[in-house]
Design an enzyme around this catalytic site. Structure first.
Site, mmCIF file in Angstrom:
data_model
loop_
_atom_site.group_PDB
_atom_site.id
_atom_site.type_symbol
_atom_site.label_atom_id
_atom_site.label_comp_id
_atom_site.label_asym_id
_atom_site.label_seq_id
_atom_site.Cartn_x
_atom_site.Cartn_y
_atom_site.Cartn_z
ATOM 1 N N VAL A 11 -28.797 68.112 12.226
ATOM 2 C CA VAL A 11 -28.258 66.745 12.251
ATOM 3 C C VAL A 11 -26.841 66.731 12.822
ATOM 4 O O VAL A 11 -26.499 65.913 13.689
ATOM 5 C CB VAL A 11 -28.239 66.172 10.806
ATOM 6 C CG1 VAL A 11 -27.511 64.836 10.754
ATOM 7 C CG2 VAL A 11 -29.647 66.024 10.293
ATOM 8 N N ASP A 30 -18.045 74.438 11.580
ATOM 9 C CA ASP A 30 -19.054 75.111 10.755
ATOM 10 C C ASP A 30 -18.461 76.434 10.282
ATOM 11 O O ASP A 30 -17.698 77.070 11.021
ATOM 12 C CB ASP A 30 -20.317 75.375 11.594
ATOM 13 C CG ASP A 30 -21.544 75.616 10.725
ATOM 14 O OD1 ASP A 30 -22.443 74.754 10.729
ATOM 15 O OD2 ASP A 30 -21.594 76.644 10.028
ATOM 16 N N THR A 121 -28.525 64.049 4.041
ATOM 17 C CA THR A 121 -29.405 63.298 3.138
ATOM 18 C C THR A 121 -29.027 63.650 1.705
ATOM 19 O O THR A 121 -29.127 64.807 1.296
ATOM 20 C CB THR A 121 -30.869 63.660 3.406
ATOM 21 O OG1 THR A 121 -31.149 63.322 4.753
ATOM 22 C CG2 THR A 121 -31.808 62.898 2.481
ATOM 23 N N GLU A 151 -29.068 59.407 8.607
ATOM 24 C CA GLU A 151 -29.667 59.578 9.942
ATOM 25 C C GLU A 151 -31.180 59.466 9.827
ATOM 26 O O GLU A 151 -31.761 59.791 8.794
ATOM 27 C CB GLU A 151 -29.241 60.913 10.550
ATOM 28 C CG GLU A 151 -29.599 62.154 9.743
ATOM 29 C CD GLU A 151 -30.997 62.659 9.959
ATOM 30 O OE1 GLU A 151 -31.571 62.320 10.993
ATOM 31 O OE2 GLU A 151 -31.522 63.369 9.075
ATOM 32 N N PHE A 152 -31.786 59.023 10.934
ATOM 33 C CA PHE A 152 -33.244 58.865 10.950
ATOM 34 C C PHE A 152 -33.848 59.612 12.141
ATOM 35 O O PHE A 152 -34.871 59.222 12.682
ATOM 36 C CB PHE A 152 -33.615 57.382 10.980
ATOM 37 C CG PHE A 152 -33.060 56.617 9.792
ATOM 38 C CD1 PHE A 152 -33.673 56.703 8.548
ATOM 39 C CD2 PHE A 152 -31.915 55.857 9.916
ATOM 40 C CE1 PHE A 152 -33.153 56.033 7.445
ATOM 41 C CE2 PHE A 152 -31.382 55.170 8.818
ATOM 42 C CZ PHE A 152 -32.006 55.262 7.585
ATOM 43 N N CYS A 260 -37.756 67.954 6.013
ATOM 44 C CA CYS A 260 -37.302 66.687 5.433
ATOM 45 C C CYS A 260 -38.262 66.108 4.400
ATOM 46 O O CYS A 260 -37.893 65.959 3.234
ATOM 47 C CB CYS A 260 -37.062 65.668 6.542
ATOM 48 S SG CYS A 260 -35.912 66.283 7.772
ATOM 49 N N ARG A 327 -40.349 75.490 9.078
ATOM 50 C CA ARG A 327 -40.037 75.289 7.656
ATOM 51 C C ARG A 327 -41.102 74.374 7.028
ATOM 52 O O ARG A 327 -41.392 73.306 7.555
ATOM 53 C CB ARG A 327 -38.640 74.672 7.498
ATOM 54 C CG ARG A 327 -37.532 75.691 7.744
ATOM 55 C CD ARG A 327 -36.186 75.053 7.678
ATOM 56 N NE ARG A 327 -35.928 74.181 8.827
ATOM 57 C CZ ARG A 327 -34.852 73.424 8.955
ATOM 58 N NH1 ARG A 327 -33.928 73.402 8.009
ATOM 59 N NH2 ARG A 327 -34.681 72.677 10.030
#
Ligand code: UGA
Length: 433
Positions: A11, A30, A121, A151-152, A260, A327
């Site tokens: 994301v 990061d 999220t 976010e989508f 997700c 995943r």
């Protein structure tokens, strides 16, 4: 605007590259120094169509900067997005350690007003805790605002989703925060829902859970179709034309996967439990999703009876096409179950075989779909990559030991497959002709 994004996972990286493309200066931070040094050389750690080009262009234009220093990011930006991971704990709850760490780190480096935006999220009321944490650790009496901006993005089409969103959700508690985010997103010319922070947080979990529910609903219907000899593809089409239902996310298959839906459904169940609210509905959604995998295995048994020592060709691994992400991919559970029963597995996937090497033992990775078919007792489709839709079926038939195809994604037409001489089994395509 000067923006920073803390966390360059999926994301964070897509959001950073897209904001830079819109003309903002973006610092992506990061704590993984290996990742940051690769990104500085424009080496992208994930497979996402178009992302590498976007990163290259914007790094060159000096609008996209990578750093390991949260301080550098905080000091040099007006808006700070938190985009770190929120993985599942063993009890299904979201692990917010990363978010809390970043909130403290932002507080310690705050040197003037900033808008701090949750992009990860997160469970409802995380904004309240982020605000509390920053207020606790900030050194002086510096003003700041918190916002939620879920976010989508879908993996595999994330850039298009960012640039052409169905809606942008902004949760704020001040006019200043609202104005900043509205003007940041204005170039996208998309519908905006401006609300309070808690409602924005809920929109994300509610949306993903609703989509997962749609998938499990049609999967449950597909089972009925198989029992009575109806066709779920046509049932879904008939339902989807009703504008109140809509055609999206009504493809029956082997269940949803990815990083997700499984995680977010678990987290939402756990939020509801904590609040004393009933979300048993989502337990059923999860149960149907698990059941799809065992139903798929029973279709293989219906054809082959005994699995032991059979060679099974598998097309696809990633949890969906156009990504290398495995995943929570249904493929992994299915392959492991078949191996547990003594099957020999041959696999081809266009992008995720390297990743799967770490997860799967004793499988043969093939160079193309045809090598997968060669000598296999049956062929399974588990991911609907485009290249599987256009196979040379006379070649497939020659290579398979028996012309058995079990299609977990309904990418082939049963009638056509029958004409081509295959014994074909899809999901919920029970019509007997
Ligand atoms: C999902 C949401 O679609 C995004 O809006 C959201 O931003 C993202 O999660 C997230 O929370 O970050 P993604 O996980 O990339 O995106 O994948 P989807 O395209 O939604 O597919 C999820 C799973 O559902 C896949 O395994 C797919 O095969 C399955 N699926 C999807 C079905 O089985 N049937 C369908 O009709 C649609």
């Amino acid at each position: 605007m000067k923006i920073s994004i803390i966390g360059t996972g999926y994301v964070g990286l897509v959001t950073g590259a897209c904001f830079a493309e819109l003309g903002n200066t973006v610092i992506c931070a990061d704590n993984n120094s290996k990742k940051i040094s690769s990104l500085k050389k424009c080496i992208i750690p994930i497979y996402e169509p178009g992302l590498e080009e976007l990163v290259k262009i914007n790094v060159k234009k000096k609008r996209l900067i990578f750093t390991t220093s949260v301080r550098e990011a905080v000091v040099n930006s007006e808006v700070i997005f938190i985009a770190v991971g929120t993985p599942s704990l063993d009890n299904g709850e979201a692990d917010l350690t990363g978010v809390e760490n970043v909130a403290r780190n932002i507080a310690l480096n705050l040197n003037g007003y900033r808008l701090i935006v949750e992009k990860s999220t997160v469970p409802v009321e995380t904004g309240k805790w982020v605000k509390h944490t920053i207020a606790t650790y900030v050194k002086r009496n510096i003003k700041f605002d918190i916002a939620s901006n879920p976010e989508f993005l879908r993996e595999g089409q994330a850039i298009n989703d960012f640039m052409h969103p169905d809606r942008i959700v902004i949760g704020v508690e001040s006019k200043k925060a609202r104005d900043i985010l509205v003007s940041l997103y204005e170039p996208l010319n998309a519908p905006m829902v401006v609300t309070d922070i808690k409602s924005a947080e809920l929109i994300k979990h509610a949306s993903n859970s609703f989509l997962a529910t749609k998938i499990s609903f049609i999967n449950a219907i597909s089972h009925i179709c198989e029992k009575v000899g109806a066709d779920v593809v046509e049932v879904a089409q008939g339902m989807g034309l009703d504008k109140r239902i809509g055609p999206g996310f009504l493809n029956a298959g082997i269940g949803y996967g990815g990083s997700c839906f499984p995680k977010d459904v678990d987290a939402f169940i756990s939020i509801a439990e904590k609040l004393g609210c009933n979300l048993d509905l989502l337990d059923a959604v999860k149960a149907v999703n698990e059941q799809q995998k065992s139903l798929f295995i029973s279709k293989i048994k219906d054809l082959l009876w005994i699995i032991k020592d059979k060679t099974i060709g598998v097309l696809g691994l990633s949890f969906k096409p156009n990504t290398d992400d495995i995943r929570n991919a249904p493929s992994i559970d299915i392959i492991k179950s078949l191996q547990a029963e003594g099957a020999k597995i041959k696999i081809y996937d266009p992008s995720s075989m390297e990743k799967a090497e770490e997860l799967l033992d004793k499988v043969k990775f093939c160079k193309d779909p045809y090598e997968t078919c060669k000598g296999s007792d049956c062929l399974l489709v588990v991911t609907e990559w485009d290249e599987f839709k256009e196979l040379d079926f006379s070649k497939v038939k020659k290579m398979l030991k028996r012309p058995f195809v079990i299609d977990g994604r309904n990418i082939y037409e049963p009638e056509r497959m029958k004409k081509l001489g295959f014994t074909y089994i899809g999901i919920g395509r029970g019509r007997r002709s």
